[in-house]
Each structure stands twice: as structure tokens, then as C-alpha cells.
Design a protein around this motif. Structure first.
Motif, PDB file in Angstrom:
ATOM      1  N   SER A  89       1.749  -0.850   4.748  1.00 31.84           N
ATOM      2  CA  SER A  89       1.908  -0.200   3.673  1.00 31.84           C
ATOM      3  C   SER A  89       0.818   0.642   3.339  1.00 31.84           C
ATOM      4  O   SER A  89      -0.277   0.384   3.595  1.00 31.84           O
ATOM      5  N   ARG A  90       1.193   1.756   2.462  1.00 32.32           N
ATOM      6  CA  ARG A  90       0.074   2.732   2.293  1.00 32.32           C
ATOM      7  C   ARG A  90      -0.770   2.012   0.957  1.00 32.32           C
ATOM      8  O   ARG A  90      -1.839   2.282   0.744  1.00 32.32           O
ATOM      9  N   VAL A  91      -0.144   1.039   0.290  1.00 34.10           N
ATOM     10  CA  VAL A  91      -0.707   0.151  -0.761  1.00 34.10           C
ATOM     11  C   VAL A  91      -1.766  -0.559  -0.256  1.00 34.10           C
ATOM     12  O   VAL A  91      -1.400  -1.726   0.295  1.00 34.10           O
ATOM     13  N   ARG A  92      -3.346  -0.430  -0.517  1.00 31.55           N
ATOM     14  CA  ARG A  92      -4.111  -1.468   0.064  1.00 31.55           C
ATOM     15  C   ARG A  92      -4.732  -1.708  -1.241  1.00 31.55           C
ATOM     16  O   ARG A  92      -5.911  -2.600  -1.087  1.00 31.55           O
ATOM     17  N   PHE A  93      -4.895  -1.328  -2.439  1.00 27.35           N
ATOM     18  CA  PHE A  93      -5.758  -1.524  -3.456  1.00 27.35           C
ATOM     19  C   PHE A  93      -5.016  -1.425  -4.780  1.00 27.35           C
ATOM     20  O   PHE A  93      -4.033  -0.835  -4.908  1.00 27.35           O
TER      21      PHE A  93
ATOM     22  N   GLN B  62       7.068   1.670 -15.732  1.00 29.68           N
ATOM     23  CA  GLN B  62       6.765   2.214 -14.457  1.00 29.68           C
ATOM     24  C   GLN B  62       7.041   3.660 -14.902  1.00 29.68           C
ATOM     25  O   GLN B  62       8.207   4.221 -14.797  1.00 29.68           O
ATOM     26  N   LEU B  63       5.994   4.503 -14.345  1.00 29.59           N
ATOM     27  CA  LEU B  63       6.362   5.699 -14.522  1.00 29.59           C
ATOM     28  C   LEU B  63       6.133   6.487 -13.048  1.00 29.59           C
ATOM     29  O   LEU B  63       6.709   7.673 -12.976  1.00 29.59           O
ATOM     30  N   VAL B  64       5.748   5.831 -11.937  1.00 34.81           N
ATOM     31  CA  VAL B  64       5.894   6.507 -10.650  1.00 34.81           C
ATOM     32  C   VAL B  64       6.247   5.599  -9.687  1.00 34.81           C
ATOM     33  O   VAL B  64       5.607   4.076  -9.703  1.00 34.81           O
ATOM     34  N   PRO B  65       7.143   5.668  -9.010  1.00 38.18           N
ATOM     35  CA  PRO B  65       7.536   4.736  -7.753  1.00 38.18           C
ATOM     36  C   PRO B  65       6.188   4.201  -6.983  1.00 38.18           C
ATOM     37  O   PRO B  65       5.464   5.244  -6.398  1.00 38.18           O
ATOM     38  N   GLU B  66       6.233   3.187  -6.740  1.00 36.66           N
ATOM     39  CA  GLU B  66       5.120   2.403  -6.106  1.00 36.66           C
ATOM     40  C   GLU B  66       4.989   3.242  -4.512  1.00 36.66           C
ATOM     41  O   GLU B  66       3.628   3.170  -3.997  1.00 36.66           O
ATOM     42  N   ASN B  67       6.073   3.940  -4.042  1.00 35.43           N
ATOM     43  CA  ASN B  67       5.820   4.461  -2.716  1.00 35.43           C
ATOM     44  C   ASN B  67       5.522   5.807  -2.996  1.00 35.43           C
ATOM     45  O   ASN B  67       5.181   6.334  -1.592  1.00 35.43           O
TER      46      ASN B  67
ATOM     47  N   ALA C  71       1.354  -9.853 -19.930  1.00 36.02           N
ATOM     48  CA  ALA C  71       2.164  -9.004 -19.064  1.00 36.02           C
ATOM     49  C   ALA C  71       1.540  -8.366 -18.091  1.00 36.02           C
ATOM     50  O   ALA C  71       2.076  -8.367 -16.685  1.00 36.02           O
ATOM     51  N   LEU C  72       0.134  -8.101 -18.138  1.00 32.75           N
ATOM     52  CA  LEU C  72      -0.722  -7.735 -17.142  1.00 32.75           C
ATOM     53  C   LEU C  72      -0.769  -8.584 -15.808  1.00 32.75           C
ATOM     54  O   LEU C  72      -0.565  -8.192 -14.608  1.00 32.75           O
ATOM     55  N   ILE C  73      -0.890  -9.827 -16.181  1.00 35.76           N
ATOM     56  CA  ILE C  73      -1.133 -10.769 -15.128  1.00 35.76           C
ATOM     57  C   ILE C  73       0.347 -10.999 -14.279  1.00 35.76           C
ATOM     58  O   ILE C  73       0.168 -11.023 -13.403  1.00 35.76           O
ATOM     59  N   ARG C  74       1.295 -10.888 -14.970  1.00 39.03           N
ATOM     60  CA  ARG C  74       2.698 -10.953 -14.430  1.00 39.03           C
ATOM     61  C   ARG C  74       2.776  -9.856 -13.370  1.00 39.03           C
ATOM     62  O   ARG C  74       3.223  -9.848 -12.049  1.00 39.03           O
ATOM     63  N   LEU C  75       2.488  -8.600 -13.943  1.00 40.70           N
ATOM     64  CA  LEU C  75       2.670  -7.235 -13.092  1.00 40.70           C
ATOM     65  C   LEU C  75       1.698  -7.305 -11.858  1.00 40.70           C
ATOM     66  O   LEU C  75       2.012  -7.135 -10.902  1.00 40.70           O
ATOM     67  N   ALA C  76       0.506  -7.727 -12.238  1.00 42.50           N
ATOM     68  CA  ALA C  76      -0.683  -7.621 -11.144  1.00 42.50           C
ATOM     69  C   ALA C  76      -0.380  -8.843 -10.156  1.00 42.50           C
ATOM     70  O   ALA C  76      -0.503  -8.483  -8.868  1.00 42.50           O
ATOM     71  N   LYS C  77       0.133  -9.832 -10.372  1.00 38.51           N
ATOM     72  CA  LYS C  77       0.184 -10.901  -9.577  1.00 38.51           C
ATOM     73  C   LYS C  77       1.622 -10.650  -8.786  1.00 38.51           C
ATOM     74  O   LYS C  77       1.472 -10.962  -7.404  1.00 38.51           O
ATOM     75  N   ASP C  78       2.466 -10.041  -9.180  1.00 33.93           N
ATOM     76  CA  ASP C  78       3.624  -9.430  -8.233  1.00 33.93           C
ATOM     77  C   ASP C  78       3.027  -8.386  -7.391  1.00 33.93           C
ATOM     78  O   ASP C  78       3.544  -8.448  -6.201  1.00 33.93           O
ATOM     79  N   ILE C  79       2.291  -7.324  -7.612  1.00 39.89           N
ATOM     80  CA  ILE C  79       1.848  -6.296  -6.899  1.00 39.89           C
ATOM     81  C   ILE C  79       1.150  -6.994  -5.805  1.00 39.89           C
ATOM     82  O   ILE C  79       1.234  -6.690  -4.670  1.00 39.89           O
ATOM     83  N   VAL C  80      -0.007  -7.921  -6.024  1.00 37.00           N
ATOM     84  CA  VAL C  80      -0.922  -8.364  -4.996  1.00 37.00           C
ATOM     85  C   VAL C  80      -0.091  -9.170  -4.040  1.00 37.00           C
ATOM     86  O   VAL C  80      -0.435  -9.214  -2.984  1.00 37.00           O
TER      87      VAL C  80
ATOM     88  N   ARG D 283       3.252  -8.959  -3.171  1.00 39.55           N
ATOM     89  CA  ARG D 283       4.011  -8.209  -2.271  1.00 39.55           C
ATOM     90  C   ARG D 283       3.412  -7.486  -1.296  1.00 39.55           C
ATOM     91  O   ARG D 283       3.817  -7.144  -0.023  1.00 39.55           O
ATOM     92  N   TYR D 284       2.126  -6.832  -1.642  1.00 40.88           N
ATOM     93  CA  TYR D 284       1.312  -6.074  -0.635  1.00 40.88           C
ATOM     94  C   TYR D 284       0.312  -6.590  -0.033  1.00 40.88           C
ATOM     95  O   TYR D 284      -0.393  -5.809   0.761  1.00 40.88           O
ATOM     96  N   ASN D 285       0.280  -8.075  -0.319  1.00 40.89           N
ATOM     97  CA  ASN D 285      -0.858  -8.944   0.424  1.00 40.89           C
ATOM     98  C   ASN D 285      -2.331  -8.226  -0.022  1.00 40.89           C
ATOM     99  O   ASN D 285      -3.087  -8.035   0.743  1.00 40.89           O
ATOM    100  N   ILE D 286      -2.593  -7.828  -1.200  1.00 40.91           N
ATOM    101  CA  ILE D 286      -3.721  -7.075  -1.468  1.00 40.91           C
ATOM    102  C   ILE D 286      -4.981  -8.055  -1.645  1.00 40.91           C
ATOM    103  O   ILE D 286      -4.784  -9.099  -2.351  1.00 40.91           O
ATOM    104  N   PRO D 287      -5.873  -8.011  -0.964  1.00 43.05           N
ATOM    105  CA  PRO D 287      -7.155  -8.922  -0.911  1.00 43.05           C
ATOM    106  C   PRO D 287      -7.803  -8.904  -2.549  1.00 43.05           C
ATOM    107  O   PRO D 287      -7.833  -7.843  -2.854  1.00 43.05           O
ATOM    108  N   PRO D 288      -8.424 -10.080  -2.576  1.00 48.53           N
ATOM    109  CA  PRO D 288      -9.018 -10.062  -4.251  1.00 48.53           C
ATOM    110  C   PRO D 288     -10.028  -9.168  -4.233  1.00 48.53           C
ATOM    111  O   PRO D 288     -10.150  -8.375  -5.482  1.00 48.53           O
ATOM    112  N   THR D 289     -10.805  -8.622  -3.230  1.00 49.39           N
ATOM    113  CA  THR D 289     -12.056  -7.785  -3.553  1.00 49.39           C
ATOM    114  C   THR D 289     -11.407  -6.433  -3.571  1.00 49.39           C
ATOM    115  O   THR D 289     -12.156  -5.533  -3.759  1.00 49.39           O
ATOM    116  N   ARG D 290     -10.101  -5.984  -3.443  1.00 45.27           N
ATOM    117  CA  ARG D 290      -9.234  -4.763  -3.564  1.00 45.27           C
ATOM    118  C   ARG D 290      -8.632  -4.526  -4.826  1.00 45.27           C
ATOM    119  O   ARG D 290      -7.879  -3.507  -5.093  1.00 45.27           O
TER     120      ARG D 290
END
Length: 297
Positions: free
Chosen positions: A53-57, A100-105, A155-164, A166-173
């Protein structure tokens, strides 16, 4: 007949190649589809394994304006973000509503000139979350900061947890705008809920016993070697000179790190507690998710 160019051909070749151990690969190729894009056909039966994925952070912000102005600016002007988390989200069917204003891709224009762990221009490699928050607020008692209300944090926790997840984003990113652009930005500010996010499984946080062990009885405010602290923060991911000079640019990086991990004091001083926190983070994460080398700033 061309090699597996029709479903009937696929079945014939599947029988022939099963004995060669290629049946599973061929079956996967046979079950995909062809997409008609108007002027050509895209055959999607073959899938490359060497891709990601292009999403790494994941980059956190505050808007510094209210909800209505935030939505107007982020949809009509030269900046944007993938998501906006209201300070008082509407609740529908028991769940908070997030914009959501911009598609994630697609790329959103939220990070600008930026750097983290060797990657520059994080717009191309991240998802940006704007939180409706005024940031620094001047009061009769002096400058303060607008808090993040519990409903917004939830709300932020729900959103961020879903994103990390789905994209397997490491904690330091999972970082703040101030982490990736410390010379220009101070958002999401010292009241941002980094620790509650970490407790929910999002982002990095030092272990208190390890911090105490590295502090080793020193006065937390005791000065430490500037070069040593520069090198530790560079290793963690910040863009910082490693020249031992305590100039304004270095102080801003120290302050960004402190605002993230020690928000009660983010004066930018190179002190023993800041060094101990950096060492605790490196102990916890360097072996699993930090790049081994980075280009010199």
C-alpha cells in the motif's frame, strides 16, 4: 489456442498442470475478471506479489478553526485531509460520524514539506486526520490550549485504530504534524491524546519503568549532551542535525519530541528526562520497526 485466454482453456490447462503442482496458481488466474475501461480491456487475472500500500504513515493535526470553517477550507482551498474528526461528533446508530474528504487511495495535501524515518513529502505516503480544535488560545491568564473533548477522542480512537489495523502501520509511524515538520508546525499540540491512543493500540509510548531505569536517579532537568540526544532523535525518526549545536532548529525538534511524549514541559531543553524517554522508545521499538539507516538531514 492461446495460453489460458478463455475460461474453457483455463479448465483444460488446469487439468494438465495439476500434476505439476501449478493447479492452485492457474486456478487463481482463472477466477479473476476482465475489466472493460471503455477503450481497452484490463486483464486482472495475474497479481504481482511484490507490491504494498502507499499508506505507511498516519499524521495527526488540529484545524485551529471551528468545524464549519474547517470543512470549507479543507474542501475549497489549497489544503485537504482524508478525515476531519468533529469536536462534538453526531451520533448515528450509536456510532460517531466522522467526515471523510479524500479517498484513502488518493493523496491529500495535509503534511507539506515533511520528513519521518527517511521518508520525505509524507503527503504521498500517509493518511491525514484533522481534528477540529482551536489549538493555542489566549486567555487573561496567558496562552492555553483547547482540550480534546472525550467524544472527539473516542471517535478519533475508533478511526485511527481502524486505519492502523487495515494498513498495518507500525506504532512509531503514527505521528503529529509537529513531528514531521518541527520547524514549521506545532499541531496537534500538547493536549493531544497520545497516551489514550496508545492504550487503545494506536501509536508509540515509552514504558515508565524503562524511562526510570535510564534516568538512573538523575535530576530529570539535568542537562545532557546535545549531540547524543540529537543522534537518538534522528534514530527514532526526526529530521535533525547531528552536530552537537543547540541552535533554534535543534530546540524546535527537542520541543516537538517533548510535546509528543512529555507535554508538561516542551521548552526544548536537552535534559535527562527527555534523553531517558528517547532511550526507552529506542529500546522498545528499534529492534522491530525502525529503519537501520537514514539519509543525513
Amino acid at each position: 489456442m492461446n495460453f489460458i485466454d478463455r475460461s474453457r482453456g483455463c479448465l483444460l490447462h488446469l487439468t494438465r498442470f495439476a500434476a505439476l503442482g501449478l493447479g492452485a496458481i492457474l486456478l487463481a488466474a482463472c477466477t479473476t475478471t476482465t475489466i472493460d475501461r471503455g477503450t481497452y480491456l484490463a486483464d486482472t487475472r495475474w497479481h504481482a506479489q511484490n507490491a504494498d500500500s502507499r499508506v505507511r504513515f498516519l499524521v495527526m493535526h488540529y484545524t485551529e478553526i471551528d468545524e464549519a470553517k474547517s470543512l470549507r477550507v479543507l474542501t475549497t482551498e489549497g489544503v485537504s485531509a482524508h478525515y476531519v474528526v468533529p469536536d462534538a461528533p453526531d451520533i448515528e446508530h450509536g456510532e460517531p460520524v466522522i467526515f471523510q474528504l479524500v479517498p484513502e487511495n488518493q493523496r491529500a495535501w495535509h503534511a507539506g514539506v515533511s520528513y519521518w524515518q527517511g521518508t520525505t513529502e509524507l503527503n504521498a505516503a500517509s493518511i491525514g486526520i484533522e481534528n477540529v480544535n482551536l489549538g493555542p488560545v489566549d486567555t487573561p491568564q496567558g496562552r492555553g490550549w483547547q482540550p480534546y473533548p472525550p467524544a472527539q477522542v473516542d471517535a478519533l480512537i475508533r478511526l485511527a485504530k481502524d486505519i492502523v489495523t487495515r494498513y498495518n502501520i507500525p506504532p512509531t509511524r503514527v505521528v503529529g504534524h509537529s513531528d514531521v515538520a518541527p520547524q514549521r508546525k506545532i499541531d496537534p499540540g500538547p493536549l493531544f491524546p497520545w497516551k489514550p491512543l496508545y492504550d487503545a493500540g494506536v501509536g508509540a509510548w515509552p514504558d515508565a519503568p524503562t524511562v526510570s531505569a535510564h534516568l538512573a536517579g538523575r535530576d530529570p532537568a539535568a542537562p545532557v549532551d546535545v549531540l547524543g540526544l540529537q543522534r537518538k532523535l534522528a534514530r527514532y525518526g526526526y529530521e535533525i542535525a547531528t552536530d552537537g549545536v543547540l541552535d533554534d532548529r535543534t530546540r524546535r525538534v527537542f520541543a516537538a519530541f517533548q510535546m509528543h511524549f512529555r507535554p508538561r514541559d516542551y521548552a526544548g531543553n536537552p535534559d535527562a528526562e527527555t534523553e531517558a524517554i528517547a532511550e526507552a522508545l529506542l529500546d522498545k521499538y528499534a529492534g522491530t520497526e525502525l529503519p537501520e539507516t537514514r539519509p543525513a538531514p
